[in-house]
Each structure stands twice: as structure tokens, then as C-alpha cells.
Design an enzyme around this catalytic site. Structure first.
Site, mmCIF file in Angstrom:
data_model
loop_
_atom_site.group_PDB
_atom_site.id
_atom_site.type_symbol
_atom_site.label_atom_id
_atom_site.label_comp_id
_atom_site.label_asym_id
_atom_site.label_seq_id
_atom_site.Cartn_x
_atom_site.Cartn_y
_atom_site.Cartn_z
ATOM 1 N N LYS A 33 10.500 83.660 166.298
ATOM 2 C CA LYS A 33 9.974 84.934 166.797
ATOM 3 C C LYS A 33 11.132 85.739 167.380
ATOM 4 O O LYS A 33 11.877 85.234 168.226
ATOM 5 C CB LYS A 33 8.948 84.612 167.890
ATOM 6 C CG LYS A 33 7.871 85.639 168.088
ATOM 7 C CD LYS A 33 6.874 85.066 169.101
ATOM 8 C CE LYS A 33 5.707 85.943 169.326
ATOM 9 N NZ LYS A 33 4.882 85.481 170.455
HETATM 10 C C1 E4P Z 1 1.876 87.286 170.728
HETATM 11 O O1 E4P Z 1 2.513 86.563 169.979
HETATM 12 C C2 E4P Z 1 2.021 87.286 172.179
HETATM 13 O O2 E4P Z 1 2.362 85.991 172.608
HETATM 14 C C3 E4P Z 1 0.753 87.648 172.896
HETATM 15 O O3 E4P Z 1 -0.319 87.938 172.043
HETATM 16 C C4 E4P Z 1 0.909 88.533 174.075
HETATM 17 O O4 E4P Z 1 -0.337 88.761 174.654
HETATM 18 P P1 E4P Z 1 -0.529 89.294 176.163
HETATM 19 O O5 E4P Z 1 -0.400 90.773 176.132
HETATM 20 O O6 E4P Z 1 -1.929 88.876 176.498
HETATM 21 O O7 E4P Z 1 0.524 88.625 176.992
#
Ligand code: E4P
Length: 216
Positions: free
Chosen positions: A83
Site C-alpha cells: 500500500k
Molecule cells: C483503507 O485501506 C483504510 O485503511 C481505511 O478504510 C481508512 O478508514 P478510516 O477513515 O475509517 O480510518
């Protein structure tokens, strides 16, 4: 639509994997911190539970640093998906890794133009953050609609991974728009099973069954 769970909590991942509906896992540095676990160790454990992609995020902000970290992360298991943030260095890293056959999830996407750049860099997944977009006075679902339209216009193969999902309506609307994947916290996924009429129906059937005096 594929279902990924957004967590680094092993018990939740095992629980959802047992339902057969889990296609992958996403983590981020905040979720790793929340788990209290060693990053490499917990990622290895998650990769052994699910067959699908497990996103593990780089920490460096420069291309060389990201490549060095990706090298460590992709050795963990075959299903690790690297990522990277949606920055110039992130997309350079995306290009280099995907050209080499590694899956890459480009994260922190907040505009359709950013999603277009990620597709051009060969991203396997683009992660538009719906909930955080909503929190800032925009419509996160419109973002998913725009990206779907653009990707279909040019037949980009990058999968739209709807992220930062907060509730069932986000899941439903993403499915209607045609997001390829959604990632949500365990509680949101478990909430999808719930319906008051299902609970009331079970209650009614059990009450009537008790009246029969029979046992199974
Ligand atoms: C995606 O890969 C992220 O880890 C995640 O969906 C972030 O979500 P949040 O806004 O609830 O932290």
C-alpha cells in the site's frame, strides 16, 4: 463485490473468514498501532488466514525508502499487497512494483483525477476514502461514481476499493455504483447481517416451536 475487512485484529479476521465472505484484508499504520502488535508478525499471521490480498502500508515518503520497505513486506507472503500513498513518489513506487508483478494498493485517494493517475501508474487497487470525504463536506459516493465512469471510459483494470466505509448505506450504494471491492471495519460488516425483522422472525418461530412440545 469483493469484501475486505479493514483491521489488524486477528480474532475479527478469523471470525469473518469463517463465514466465507472475506476476500482480503486492508491494514494501515493506525490499525497496526491500535492492534498493539509487531507489524511484520501480525501481517504474516493475517496472510496465513486469508488467501486474498492483504494490504500492508509503507511508511517512507520517498521512492527509495518505499522500495526498500516494499522489499521487506513482499517477502512476508505471496498475498501481500503493498500500500502506497497517492503522491508522486507513491506512484513511482507503484509503477516499479506492478511492473515487477507485485500487487499495489494506492491509498488516500480523495479525487477522481488522483484515481486517474493511479490507474495510469498501473495500480492494482485504488482506495478512495468515502467516510473521510463525507466528514470534510464532500460526497464520498460521488467520488466512487466519478472513478467508475472514468475507469469504464478507458477500460482501466485498476480495481476500485471503496475505503473508509462507515455504515451499511455506504456498502449498499457502492455495490449499486459498481465498486469492485469495499473494505470496512468488522463491526460494519457484522452489521450487514442484522435486520430487526430477522430477529423478530426467529423469536416468533421459537415461541411457536416451544408450543409444539417437540424436540429435535
Ligand atoms: C483503507 O485501506 C483504510 O485503511 C481505511 O478504510 C481508512 O478508514 P478510516 O477513515 O475509517 O480510518
Amino acid at each position: 463485490m469483493k469484501f475486505f475487512v479493514d483491521t489488524a485484529e486477528i480474532a475479527d479476521i478469523k471470525d469473518l473468514a469463517a463465514t466465507g465472505l472475506l476476500d482480503g484484508v486492508t491494514t494501515n499504520p493506525s490499525l497496526i498501532a491500535k492492534s498493539g502488535r509487531d507489524f511484520l508478525e501480525v501481517t504474516k499471521e493475517i496472510c496465513a488466514i486469508v488467501d486474498g490480498p492483504v494490504s500492508a502500508e509503507v511508511i517512507s515518503l520517498d521512492h527509495e525508502g518505499m522500495m526498500r520497505e516494499a522489499e521487506i513486506l513482499r517477502k512476508i507472503a505471496d498475498n501481500v499487497c503493498i500500500k502506497v500513498p497517492l503522491t508522486i513518489d507513491g506512484l513511482k513506487t507503484c509503477k516499479a512494483l506492478t511492473s515487477d508483478g507485485t500487487k499495489v494498493n494506492v491509498t488516500l485517494c480523495f479525487s477522481a483525477n488522483q484515481a486517474l493517475l493511479a490507474a495510469k501508474a498501473g495500480a492494482s487497487f485504488i482506495s478512495p476514502f468515502i467516510g473521510r470525504h463525507d466528514d470534510n463536506g464532500f460526497d464520498g459516493l460521488d467520488l466512487i461514481r466519478d472513478i467508475r465512469l472514468i475507469y469504464d471510459n478507458y477500460a482501466y483494470e485498476t480495481e476500485i476499493l471503496a475505503a473508509s466505509i462507515r455504515h451499511g448505506v455506504h456498502v449498499l450504494e457502492c455495490a449499486k455504483i459498481g465498486a469492485d471491492v469495499m473494505t470496512a471495519p468488522p463491526a460494519v460488516i457484522k452489521g450487514l447481517f442484522k435486520h430487526i425483522l430477522t430477529d423478530k422472525g426467529i423469536e416468533g418461530f421459537l415461541a411457536d416451536w416451544a408450543k409444539t412440545g417437540q424436540k429435535l
